[in-house]
Design an enzyme around this catalytic site. Structure first.
Site, short mmCIF file in Angstrom:
data_model
loop_
_atom_site.label_atom_id
_atom_site.label_comp_id
_atom_site.label_asym_id
_atom_site.label_seq_id
_atom_site.Cartn_x
_atom_site.Cartn_y
_atom_site.Cartn_z
N SER A 50 0.57 3.71 -9.24
CA SER A 50 -0.78 4.26 -9.21
C SER A 50 -1.38 4.25 -10.62
O SER A 50 -1.49 3.21 -11.25
CB SER A 50 -0.77 5.65 -8.59
OG SER A 50 -2.05 6.06 -8.19
N ASP A 182 -1.65 3.66 -1.84
CA ASP A 182 -1.07 4.30 -3.02
C ASP A 182 0.46 4.29 -3.02
O ASP A 182 1.11 4.77 -2.08
CB ASP A 182 -1.58 5.74 -3.06
CG ASP A 182 -1.18 6.48 -4.32
OD1 ASP A 182 -0.63 5.86 -5.24
OD2 ASP A 182 -1.41 7.70 -4.37
#
Length: 287
Positions: A50, A182
């Site tokens: 991320s 994610d």
């Protein structure tokens, strides 16, 4: 201290770096990079998830920590400008969705992750992993397979965009026949991917949460807090069975994942990790 290690082992130590997920709190990775620069160390490998993938990509491309700091501050300098850029990208995404499907279903509160990556990633980034100066692993989640997927080759920006595609905020990324979301959903602190590439693994964990404000949260706050609780729980379980050689936890729990306009306070709060990392490396290497 590095000379001591070389004399003891006859080789230069390989120090790898894992940079974790956490949204805006990921700006706390920057002082860690600056500490590496001040020590004269180049990581043997980097793994990022991320926001850790975003910062790690810049460092792997050859940017110094101070360059990444300056780029982040300039990019997020004014909250109004930050919001304007996001709204502009959202409008473009809505027009694209309408042209493709004649529907705006699911669009009002979602930004295009790839658009965010193109807008906010440093222009110095090359197109592919192979062009990076330091080997980089980017962690994302394969939405269809419900599993972790790691990228080390091929196009760089789509992989980073997929790694940072926070559900509910950023649209999933279609890339290489997969739908990516994610990476924090599966491996928010990917130090386990670096053992073969290093003698010493340094990991930067930014998943810790501060105290919740009183009252009942709204739906968006509840969604993001639930995501933070999940990533912190995953890291805690990983650390029970295995741990990096050095674990750094910047004091940024008071900040939320969307506090990008508070870049300067985040950087200030994380500044002490520079000395912490130098001290821990010194103790580990016997310097």
């Amino acid at each position: 201290m590095l000379n001591f290690f070389r004399k003891l082992t006859g080789k230069k130590p390989r120090v790898a770096l894992a940079l974790g997920s956490g949204g805006a709190r990921g700006l706390a990775h920057i002082p860690v990079l600056e500490a590496f620069d001040e020590l004269g160390l180049t990581p043997s490998a980097i793994a990022g998830c991320s926001m850790g993938a975003v910062v790690g990509a810049g460092y792997a491309a050859g940017m110094r920590g101070k360059e990444i700091r300056a780029f982040a501050i300039e990019s997020l300098r004014q909250q109004g400008d930050f919001a304007r850029r996001l709204i502009s990208m959202q409008w473009s995404s809505m027009r694209e969705r309408w042209r493709e499907t004649h529907s705006l279903r699911g669009m009002p509160f979602q930004f295009a992750a790839l658009g965010i990556a193109e807008e906010f990633l440093p222009p110095q980034l090359p197109k592919t992993f192979e062009e990076l100066r330091v080997p980089l692993t980017v962690v994302a989640t394969d939405y269809r397979e419900r599993s972790e997927v790691n990228y080390r080759a091929g196009l760089l920006r789509p992989a980073v965009a997929g790694s940072m595609a926070i559900p509910g905020l950023l649209r999933p990324v279609e890339f290489g026949g997969k739908v990516l979301i994610d990476g924090g959903a599966v491996n928010p602190l990917p130090f386990d991917l670096l053992r073969k590439d290093a003698d010493i693994v340094v990991a930067v964990d930014i998943t810790k949460l501060g105290d919740s404000p009183p009252g009942v949260p709204d739906a968006m706050d509840a969604l993001f807090t639930a995501s933070h609780i999940m990533t912190h729980a995953i890291v805690a379980e990983k650390l029970k069975s295995s741990a990096p050689d050095i674990l750094i936890r910047p004091n940024v729990s008071a900040f939320s994942a969307l506090d990008f306009p508070r870049a300067l306070p985040i950087l200030k709060a994380s500044e002490p990790v520079k000395d912490e990392l130098k001290r821990k490396l010194g103790a580990l290497l016997g310097g």
